[in-house]
Design a protein around this motif. Structure first.
Motif, PDB file in Angstrom:
ATOM      1  N   ARG A 187      -3.534   0.722  -7.276  1.00 44.11           N
ATOM      2  CA  ARG A 187      -2.849   1.757  -8.051  1.00 44.11           C
ATOM      3  C   ARG A 187      -1.976   1.151  -9.153  1.00 44.11           C
ATOM      4  NH1 ARG A 187      -2.531   6.811  -5.999  1.00 44.11           N
ATOM      5  NH2 ARG A 187      -2.721   6.002  -3.874  1.00 44.11           N
ATOM      6  N   GLN A 188      -1.563  -0.079  -8.986  1.00 49.28           N
ATOM      7  CA  GLN A 188      -0.728  -0.744  -9.981  1.00 49.28           C
ATOM      8  C   GLN A 188      -1.547  -1.361 -11.114  1.00 49.28           C
ATOM      9  OE1 GLN A 188       2.468  -0.152  -9.298  1.00 49.28           O
ATOM     10  NE2 GLN A 188       1.694   0.761  -7.379  1.00 49.28           N
TER      11      GLN A 188
ATOM     12  N   GLU B  95      -3.002   0.909  -2.611  1.00 52.23           N
ATOM     13  CA  GLU B  95      -1.685   0.874  -3.254  1.00 52.23           C
ATOM     14  C   GLU B  95      -1.577  -0.265  -4.257  1.00 52.23           C
ATOM     15  OE1 GLU B  95       0.468   3.349  -3.086  1.00 52.23           O
ATOM     16  OE2 GLU B  95      -1.190   4.200  -1.925  1.00 52.23           O
ATOM     17  N   LYS B  96      -2.161  -1.413  -3.949  1.00 50.33           N
ATOM     18  CA  LYS B  96      -2.171  -2.514  -4.915  1.00 50.33           C
ATOM     19  C   LYS B  96      -3.043  -2.166  -6.126  1.00 50.33           C
ATOM     20  CE  LYS B  96      -1.261  -6.437  -1.808  1.00 50.33           C
ATOM     21  NZ  LYS B  96      -1.787  -7.718  -1.265  1.00 50.33           N
TER      22      LYS B  96
END
Length: 650
Positions: free
Chosen positions: A490-491, A487-488
């Motif tokens: 993905r940024q 998720e990190k």
């Protein structure tokens, strides 16, 4: 009439001083037998206690115990030889008792250590124990963090005291006995050593192998004997000890594996019969690659592979959104074996894994392939990279090695003796990739986690299982950290141009009813690249040595390969195969058959389902297994002082 000391000496028993070693000898044999029975019970397999199985193991074990006991008692024999015949016998009794207490303390300590080692590796001391002498910081730290040492050492002390007191009277009596002169004592001591040498030479480590069941074989052994056997045979010459074939036959067998002209163009050399040009299916995908090798994540913890429920929800989700390899198998039972397979794509040859051997730089690696294509190859580890020779191996093969020393203390949420918490390692990986992406560099990052390892500790309030309570919690925490990492990532601007690969290094334990139980090598693997990979389950039989050629094949990278693995996603031709090892026994699985190769040219072929194959099919499988291991051993043996030069692409 009272005898004078000289008269007493003349009438002394011929071997009175040897009696000093007698009580300790008996204690050693008794403690060793109790340890053997205790390990059998600790193994939690009731079949080991069947009389016709346990009886032979106990009798064989007695042979090993006697051989080691003779050497364990040698200090007392030497004390009796050195001490003057007619001087200070009471003092001799005290010195002998103190020395006996020290030797008993060592005996009890070794017995307890065997249970600790068995709990981790389901084995008597072996080459792992030898290796761990090099890494006392991690090993001692792991024990301190995993076990309550105060009661443990208190128990060792109490047991030592009680055993010493039980032997004290006999020791004192033996010390007060008259002793012969120096020459006769020297003869007695020399005879004792000769007997010890003869017994040791007569005892064969291979005896217990005839018991068949691997755990029974381990129970029959003696920890001290096994330790010194491992010291002696830590490096194994494949050509000398294992079954071999004529080199022309080896080359022909291996080349059939890569004979598809649509995918490969053979460029064989004498050193590398399967050197080949890999022909891509389409244009190269110039993507970053992040390969995460996950500590001890066997299929037994992954619900969709038949394992425990609810421990790996993030990995399961990534699998549903990418390529999930349902029948991936590890090559070994240690991290260094997983690193070897993933980096070198080589079968697990007997003895040390290649990263632990000398002269292991300049090899053909997946990192080297990427480096030739303009990538920077990174190896990121949550612990100290000197462990298992990681820094030397990866650094010597073109990787930039980054470990916990690159993380500021204030950025560490939790650490134990093995390394920082996985979330901190993943944050380090993100930072290093960010730096290179900002500079316009493509990256191949191999990330090795540590949290799923005893003592199973991690930051509080991350998951619903308290830290330090067991492996289930460590598995679930690692899965949490993986989810957070994705998720990190993905940024980040580089996310959409990155292939993520998640694969275990090995399972949690390789204990089973055969030397190489397939189910104990079963691991998960996921390839994840949203928008680039169409989700599906891959049910092809696949090995860790197939990972490098498979992901390079998916990326359509043109290169000249020296990998022993195959591209699982596109290779046809011969049936897929697996490679597994447990140090001295190495295995090959292909065409529904399992081949085991052992020292002294020992071989065994069975059906994967336990059936007996036909002679013809068994010989074909055996020849193929021998060919792979023989070629790999020739290529990577530590006897080769210089690795072959890296190939140049056409």
């Amino acid at each position: 009439m009272t005898e004078t000391p000289i008269q007493a000496q003349r009438t002394a028993p011929t071997a009175g001083r040897l009696a000093l070693a007698g009580p300790l000898f008996v204690a050693f044999v008794v403690v060793s037998a109790l340890t053997r029975l205790g390990l059998a019970a600790f193994n939690a397999d009731t079949s080991l206690f069947e009389p016709l199985r346990l009886g032979p193991a106990v009798l064989l074990g007695l042979g090993y115990d006697v051989a080691v006991a003779l050497w364990w008692c040698l200090p007392l024999v030497l004390l009796g030889w050195w001490w003057p015949a007619a001087r200070a016998r009471s003092a001799l009794g005290i010195v002998a008792l103190v020395l006996t207490a020290a030797l008993i303390g060592g005996l009890v300590f070794v017995s307890v250590a065997e249970f600790v080692f068995w709990n981790e590796f389901a084995s008597r001391f072996n080459f792992i124990a030898v290796d761990y002498l090099l890494y006392t910081r991690e090993v001692i730290g792991n024990i301190r963090e995993s076990y309550r040492l105060t009661p443990l050492f208190a128990g060792i002390g109490v047991a030592t005291l009680l055993l010493t007191l039980a032997l004290a009277r006999r020791m004192r009596r033996a010390a007060l006995e008259p002793a012969p002169g120096l020459w006769r004592r020297s003869g007695h001591a020399a005879l004792y050593v000769a007997v010890a040498v003869a017994v040791t030479a007569g005892v064969n480590t291979g005896w217990k192998d005839r018991l068949g069941q691997p755990q029974l074989v381990q129970v029959a052994g003696n920890g001290v004997w096994e330790f010194f056997h491992a010291v002696r045979y830590n490096q194994i010459d494949y050509q000398r000890f294992y079954a071999t074939l004529p080199q022309a036959q080896v080359n022909a067998i291996l080349q059939r594996r890569f004979a598809d002209p649509a995918h490969y163009r053979l460029m064989a050399t004498p050193e590398m019969p399967i050197r080949r040009e890999v022909i891509p299916d389409g244009p190269q995908r110039g993507m970053n690659v992040v390969m995460v090798s996950i500590e001890s994540l066997g299929a037994e913890f992954v619900e969709s592979l038949g394992g425990a429920r609810g421990l790996t929800p993030n990995l399961e989700r990534l699998g549903r959104e990418g390529l999930f390899f349902e029948r991936m198998y590890a090559t070994g039972t240690r991290t260094v074996r997983g690193l070897e397979a993933l980096t070198l794509s080589v079968p697990p040859t007997p003895g040390h894994a290649v990263p632990m051997r000398p002269n292991n730089s300049g090899l053909f690696t997946i990192g080297g392939v990427f480096k030739d294509k303009g990538y920077e190859a990174l190896y990121l580890y949550g612990g100290y990279s000197y462990f298992d020779n990681m820094a030397s191996f990866f650094g010597g093969n073109g990787y930039t090695v980054i470990d916990r020393t690159a993380i500021d203390k204030k950025d560490i949420h939790h650490e134990n003796i093995w390394g920082v918490a996985d979330e901190d390692l993943f944050d380090l990986a993100l930072r290093e990739i960010d730096t290179r992406a900002a500079a316009g560099k493509k990256v191949f990052a191999h990330v090795m986690t540590t949290s799923n390892h005893r003592p199973y500790t991690y930051p509080a309030d991350r998951i619903d299982i308290p830290s330090g309570t067991g492996r289930d919690g460590a598995v679930k925490y690692t899965d949490f950290a993986i989810g957070q990492f994705v998720e990190k990532a993905r940024q980040r601007p580089w996310f959409d141009n990155t292939l993520f690969v998640f694969v275990a290094d090995h399972t949690s334990i390789a204990r089973g009813r055969s030397d190489l139980p397939m189910e104990r090598y079963h691991i998960p693997m996921v390839m994840y690249a949203p928008g680039k990979i169409a989700p599906r389950r891959v049910d092809a039989l696949s090995s860790q040595i197939d990972v490098a050629p498979t992901l390079l094949g998916w990326l359509n990278v043109p290169y000249v390969s020296e990998f022993f693995g195959r591209d699982v996603l596109r290779d046809g031709g011969p049936a897929p195969s697996l490679f597994m090892a447990n140090y001295q026994t190495v295995g090959f699985v292909g065409e529904g058959m399992q081949v085991e190769l052992r020292p002294k040219q020992g071989t065994r072929v069975t059906g994967v389902d336990g059936s007996k194959p036909s002679t013809e099919h068994a010989q074909e499988a055996l020849d193929e297994g021998i060919a792979f291991y023989q070629a790999a051993a020739q290529r990577f043996s530590s006897r080769r002082f210089e690795p072959p030069p890296p190939p140049k692409e056409r």
